[in-house]
Design a protein around this motif. Structure first.
Motif, PDB file in Angstrom:
ATOM      1  N   THR A  26       0.857  -1.185   0.000  1.00  0.00           N
ATOM      2  CA  THR A  26       0.000   0.000   0.000  1.00  0.00           C
ATOM      3  C   THR A  26       0.893   1.235   0.000  1.00  0.00           C
ATOM      4  N   TRP A  30      -2.286   6.142  -1.748  1.00  0.00           N
ATOM      5  CA  TRP A  30      -3.531   5.378  -1.908  1.00  0.00           C
ATOM      6  C   TRP A  30      -4.443   5.606  -0.704  1.00  0.00           C
ATOM      7  N   ARG A  34      -8.040   7.627  -0.917  1.00  0.00           N
ATOM      8  CA  ARG A  34      -9.261   6.817  -0.797  1.00  0.00           C
ATOM      9  C   ARG A  34      -9.979   6.994   0.535  1.00  0.00           C
ATOM     10  N   CYS A 108     -20.691   0.746  14.802  1.00  0.00           N
ATOM     11  CA  CYS A 108     -20.271   2.160  14.775  1.00  0.00           C
ATOM     12  C   CYS A 108     -21.330   3.145  15.281  1.00  0.00           C
ATOM     13  N   ARG A 147      -4.918  -5.445   3.199  1.00  0.00           N
ATOM     14  CA  ARG A 147      -4.696  -3.992   3.049  1.00  0.00           C
ATOM     15  C   ARG A 147      -5.993  -3.213   2.859  1.00  0.00           C
ATOM     16  N   SER A 148      -7.067  -3.917   2.434  1.00  0.00           N
ATOM     17  CA  SER A 148      -8.303  -3.169   2.172  1.00  0.00           C
ATOM     18  C   SER A 148      -9.071  -2.844   3.455  1.00  0.00           C
ATOM     19  N   PHE A 153      -8.581   1.500  10.464  1.00  0.00           N
ATOM     20  CA  PHE A 153      -9.023   1.600  11.854  1.00  0.00           C
ATOM     21  C   PHE A 153      -8.010   2.174  12.840  1.00  0.00           C
ATOM     22  N   LEU A 182     -20.459  -6.558   6.286  1.00  0.00           N
ATOM     23  CA  LEU A 182     -19.425  -6.175   7.247  1.00  0.00           C
ATOM     24  C   LEU A 182     -19.574  -7.108   8.437  1.00  0.00           C
ATOM     25  N   MET A 205     -15.285  -6.985   4.668  1.00  0.00           N
ATOM     26  CA  MET A 205     -16.078  -5.793   4.336  1.00  0.00           C
ATOM     27  C   MET A 205     -16.243  -5.661   2.827  1.00  0.00           C
ATOM     28  N   GLY A 207     -16.479  -3.063   0.702  1.00  0.00           N
ATOM     29  CA  GLY A 207     -16.215  -1.637   0.882  1.00  0.00           C
ATOM     30  C   GLY A 207     -17.145  -0.719   0.125  1.00  0.00           C
ATOM     31  N   ARG A 208     -17.329  -1.019  -1.153  1.00  0.00           N
ATOM     32  CA  ARG A 208     -18.144  -0.084  -1.961  1.00  0.00           C
ATOM     33  C   ARG A 208     -19.595  -0.078  -1.508  1.00  0.00           C
ATOM     34  N   HIS A 242     -19.939  10.138  11.967  1.00  0.00           N
ATOM     35  CA  HIS A 242     -19.001   9.028  12.219  1.00  0.00           C
ATOM     36  C   HIS A 242     -17.800   9.136  11.272  1.00  0.00           C
ATOM     37  N   ALA A 244     -15.605   7.513   9.426  1.00  0.00           N
ATOM     38  CA  ALA A 244     -15.269   6.222   8.804  1.00  0.00           C
ATOM     39  C   ALA A 244     -14.304   6.426   7.654  1.00  0.00           C
ATOM     40  N   ASN A 245     -14.532   7.489   6.907  1.00  0.00           N
ATOM     41  CA  ASN A 245     -13.783   7.696   5.679  1.00  0.00           C
ATOM     42  C   ASN A 245     -14.087   9.128   5.223  1.00  0.00           C
ATOM     43  N   ASN A 272     -10.797   5.244  11.765  1.00  0.00           N
ATOM     44  CA  ASN A 272     -12.166   4.890  12.159  1.00  0.00           C
ATOM     45  C   ASN A 272     -12.116   4.149  13.491  1.00  0.00           C
ATOM     46  N   PHE A 302     -23.137   5.187  11.315  1.00  0.00           N
ATOM     47  CA  PHE A 302     -23.625   4.069  10.484  1.00  0.00           C
ATOM     48  C   PHE A 302     -22.565   2.991  10.524  1.00  0.00           C
TER      49      PHE A 302
HETATM   50  N1  ACO Z   1      -3.565   0.063  -0.700  1.00  0.00           N
HETATM   51  C1  ACO Z   1      -3.457  -0.094  -2.026  1.00  0.00           C
HETATM   52  N2  ACO Z   1      -4.405  -0.686  -2.768  1.00  0.00           N
HETATM   53  C2  ACO Z   1      -5.491  -1.124  -2.157  1.00  0.00           C
HETATM   54  C3  ACO Z   1      -5.692  -0.990  -0.764  1.00  0.00           C
HETATM   55  C4  ACO Z   1      -4.661  -0.363  -0.029  1.00  0.00           C
HETATM   56  N3  ACO Z   1      -4.722  -0.168   1.304  1.00  0.00           N
HETATM   57  N4  ACO Z   1      -6.881  -1.510  -0.427  1.00  0.00           N
HETATM   58  C5  ACO Z   1      -7.441  -1.960  -1.549  1.00  0.00           C
HETATM   59  N5  ACO Z   1      -6.614  -1.739  -2.598  1.00  0.00           N
HETATM   60  C6  ACO Z   1      -6.809  -2.066  -4.006  1.00  0.00           C
HETATM   61  C7  ACO Z   1      -7.762  -3.199  -4.213  1.00  0.00           C
HETATM   62  O1  ACO Z   1      -7.099  -4.461  -4.063  1.00  0.00           O
HETATM   63  C8  ACO Z   1      -8.230  -2.966  -5.621  1.00  0.00           C
HETATM   64  O2  ACO Z   1      -7.227  -3.448  -6.498  1.00  0.00           O
HETATM   65  P1  ACO Z   1      -7.636  -4.154  -7.896  1.00  0.00           P
HETATM   66  O3  ACO Z   1      -8.342  -3.089  -8.672  1.00  0.00           O
HETATM   67  O4  ACO Z   1      -6.320  -4.569  -8.446  1.00  0.00           O
HETATM   68  O5  ACO Z   1      -8.524  -5.290  -7.514  1.00  0.00           O
HETATM   69  C9  ACO Z   1      -8.239  -1.443  -5.738  1.00  0.00           C
HETATM   70  O6  ACO Z   1      -7.409  -0.956  -4.658  1.00  0.00           O
HETATM   71  C10 ACO Z   1      -9.613  -0.842  -5.618  1.00  0.00           C
HETATM   72  O7  ACO Z   1     -10.260  -1.445  -4.485  1.00  0.00           O
HETATM   73  P2  ACO Z   1     -11.682  -1.010  -4.041  1.00  0.00           P
HETATM   74  O8  ACO Z   1     -12.077  -1.810  -2.837  1.00  0.00           O
HETATM   75  O9  ACO Z   1     -12.596  -1.039  -5.213  1.00  0.00           O
HETATM   76  O10 ACO Z   1     -11.372   0.500  -3.629  1.00  0.00           O
HETATM   77  P3  ACO Z   1     -12.369   1.629  -3.218  1.00  0.00           P
HETATM   78  O11 ACO Z   1     -12.152   2.814  -4.068  1.00  0.00           O
HETATM   79  O12 ACO Z   1     -13.766   1.115  -3.069  1.00  0.00           O
HETATM   80  O13 ACO Z   1     -11.854   1.996  -1.761  1.00  0.00           O
HETATM   81  C11 ACO Z   1     -12.422   1.595   0.545  1.00  0.00           C
HETATM   82  C12 ACO Z   1     -11.838   1.011  -0.740  1.00  0.00           C
HETATM   83  C13 ACO Z   1     -11.514   2.717   1.005  1.00  0.00           C
HETATM   84  C14 ACO Z   1     -12.486   0.536   1.625  1.00  0.00           C
HETATM   85  C15 ACO Z   1     -13.830   2.159   0.220  1.00  0.00           C
HETATM   86  O14 ACO Z   1     -14.605   1.196  -0.426  1.00  0.00           O
HETATM   87  C16 ACO Z   1     -14.521   2.608   1.457  1.00  0.00           C
HETATM   88  O15 ACO Z   1     -14.114   3.549   2.082  1.00  0.00           O
HETATM   89  N6  ACO Z   1     -15.643   1.992   1.821  1.00  0.00           N
HETATM   90  C17 ACO Z   1     -16.356   2.346   3.010  1.00  0.00           C
HETATM   91  C18 ACO Z   1     -16.101   1.357   4.018  1.00  0.00           C
HETATM   92  C19 ACO Z   1     -15.712   1.914   5.363  1.00  0.00           C
HETATM   93  O16 ACO Z   1     -15.419   3.053   5.578  1.00  0.00           O
HETATM   94  N7  ACO Z   1     -15.672   0.987   6.276  1.00  0.00           N
HETATM   95  C20 ACO Z   1     -15.281   1.276   7.591  1.00  0.00           C
HETATM   96  C21 ACO Z   1     -15.898   0.344   8.532  1.00  0.00           C
HETATM   97  S1  ACO Z   1     -17.604   0.412   8.496  1.00  0.00           S
HETATM   98  C22 ACO Z   1     -18.059   1.854   9.010  1.00  0.00           C
HETATM   99  O17 ACO Z   1     -17.492   2.392   9.909  1.00  0.00           O
HETATM  100  C23 ACO Z   1     -19.163   2.391   8.236  1.00  0.00           C
END
Ligand code: ACO
Length: 315
Positions: A26, A30, A34, A108, A147-148, A153, A182, A205, A207-208, A242, A244-245, A272, A302
């Motif tokens: 990572t 990135w 994100r 959360c 890494r995702s 957290f 999740l 999770m 994520g999207r 919250h 989260a992001n 988060n 949420f």
């Molecule tokens: N570093 C580098 N690359 C990464 C990482 C990382 N840390 N994590 C994922 N990737 C890669 C993936 O493997 C994927 O690669 P690929 O295209 O080769 O398959 C690429 O990045 C895109 O991955 P996506 O999951 O599609 O990335 P996205 O733009 O959706 O971002 C994220 C991911 C940040 C988790 C986003 O979906 C998100 O914020 N979702 C909300 C979830 C959240 O906030 N959860 C917290 C807990 S729940 C709560 O509190 C609500």
């Protein structure tokens, strides 16, 4: 009820994105683009309950109340080393608190759920002073090879003391049960009779999908609550959402068409922290002197469940 004391506590270990990139595929770029997160505090040698004790002690000090004045103690906690008795009992023993107490696990939005319960007990005439603490170590939920999830957290505790008053103008809780987006599972002790397969699965999770749920739950939840209590979004001084992001918060701001300055954030340096995120943010803003008497504050959170909730209060 009315908030008369806030407190928070964070673990001492700060983990930067750069540190993560030393053992994960990572990068700071990135994670920052994100999520908005640059660093987070994570548990190392501390016990999470001791951070709970610190947050609660600070909130009580600010309130001017002592443990004997508290009629109800509600703790929001998702995971900890302690299975039973609950985290509320562990913290209470350390601070000498002996009122009725219980733990809730509403992920959360736990802080908003706890506020709703405190207000319901108060309106039922059962309590005058309530202590709420959100004590969370979500850094212990994901696999640190994933890494995702693990980059998101941070740990910590936030607490508030509430007393008599009509400053909570309304609360609104929502559930869309969907346990696939999740979740995390743990195995229990084996017995001579259990024959089913059980596995420990670290936090998973989608994520999207969680992202979409978060934005929709917050924007709809806040709008319907404000409509219900007859307060216009223009009259809200602060939206404490919250943490989260950062991108989730930016999307909420876009949908709600409210100036970004009214959304305080600390996600850059906190990550988060599950249900602790709202009370930690509340305490940090409060201690900076940001809130004036009469300010209208909206809280919205949420998370897993999928659960969400919002509260509107007057400072
Ligand atoms: N570093 C580098 N690359 C990464 C990482 C990382 N840390 N994590 C994922 N990737 C890669 C993936 O493997 C994927 O690669 P690929 O295209 O080769 O398959 C690429 O990045 C895109 O991955 P996506 O999951 O599609 O990335 P996205 O733009 O959706 O971002 C994220 C991911 C940040 C988790 C986003 O979906 C998100 O914020 N979702 C909300 C979830 C959240 O906030 N959860 C917290 C807990 S729940 C709560 O509190 C609500």
């Amino acid at each position: 009820m009315r908030i008369i004391g806030t407190g928070s506590a964070l673990p001492k270990k700060i983990v930067t994105n750069q540190m993560l990139s030393e053992f994960l595929d990572t990068s700071d770029e990135w994670i920052t683009t994100r999520t908005g997160i640059k660093s987070r505090h994570v548990i190392s040698d501390e016990k999470i309950e001791d951070l709970g004790v610190e947050a609660v002690t600070k909130a009580l000090e600010m309130s001017g109340l002592g443990v004997k004045d508290i009629d109800l103690f509600i703790v929001s906690n998702v995971v900890s080393e302690q299975v039973t008795p609950g985290m509320s009992c562990v913290v209470a023993e350390k601070i000498g608190l002996s009122c009725p107490m219980f733990d809730i696990n509403c992920a959360c939005p736990g802080f908003v759920y706890a506020l709703d319960m405190a207000e319901a007990y108060y309106k039922a005439g059962k309590v005058r002073n309530v202590l709420i603490a959100c004590i969370e170590e979500p850094s212990r939920m994901p696999s640190w090879n994933d890494r995702s999830t693990c980059v998101l957290f941070g740990d910590g505790a936030g607490a508030v003391v509430l007393t008599e008053g009509d400053n909570i103008k309304g609360t609104k809780l929502n559930a869309q049960p969907d346990t696939d987006k999740l979740y995390m599972t743990r195995t229990l002790e084996p017995t001579p009779f259990v024959t089913k397969a059980e596995t420990s699965i670290p936090l998973q999770m989608k994520g999207r999908e969680v992202f979409r749920f978060a934005v929709e739950a917050c924007t709809h939840g806040v709008k319907s609550l404000l409509d219900e209590v007859g307060i216009k979004k223009e009259d809200v001084s602060w939206f404490m959402v919250h943490q989260a992001n950062k991108r989730i918060i930016d999307s909420i701001i876009d949908f709600m068409q409210v100036p970004a300055e009214r959304f305080p954030i600390n996600i850059q340096e906190r990550g988060n922290s599950s249900s602790a995120s709202c009370p930690i943010l509340l305490d940090e803003c409060n201690r900076k002197g940001m809130f004036k008497k009469g300010d209208i504050i909206v809280l919205s959170a949420f998370g897993a469940g999928l659960l969400s909730g919002a509260a509107v209060l007057e400072w």
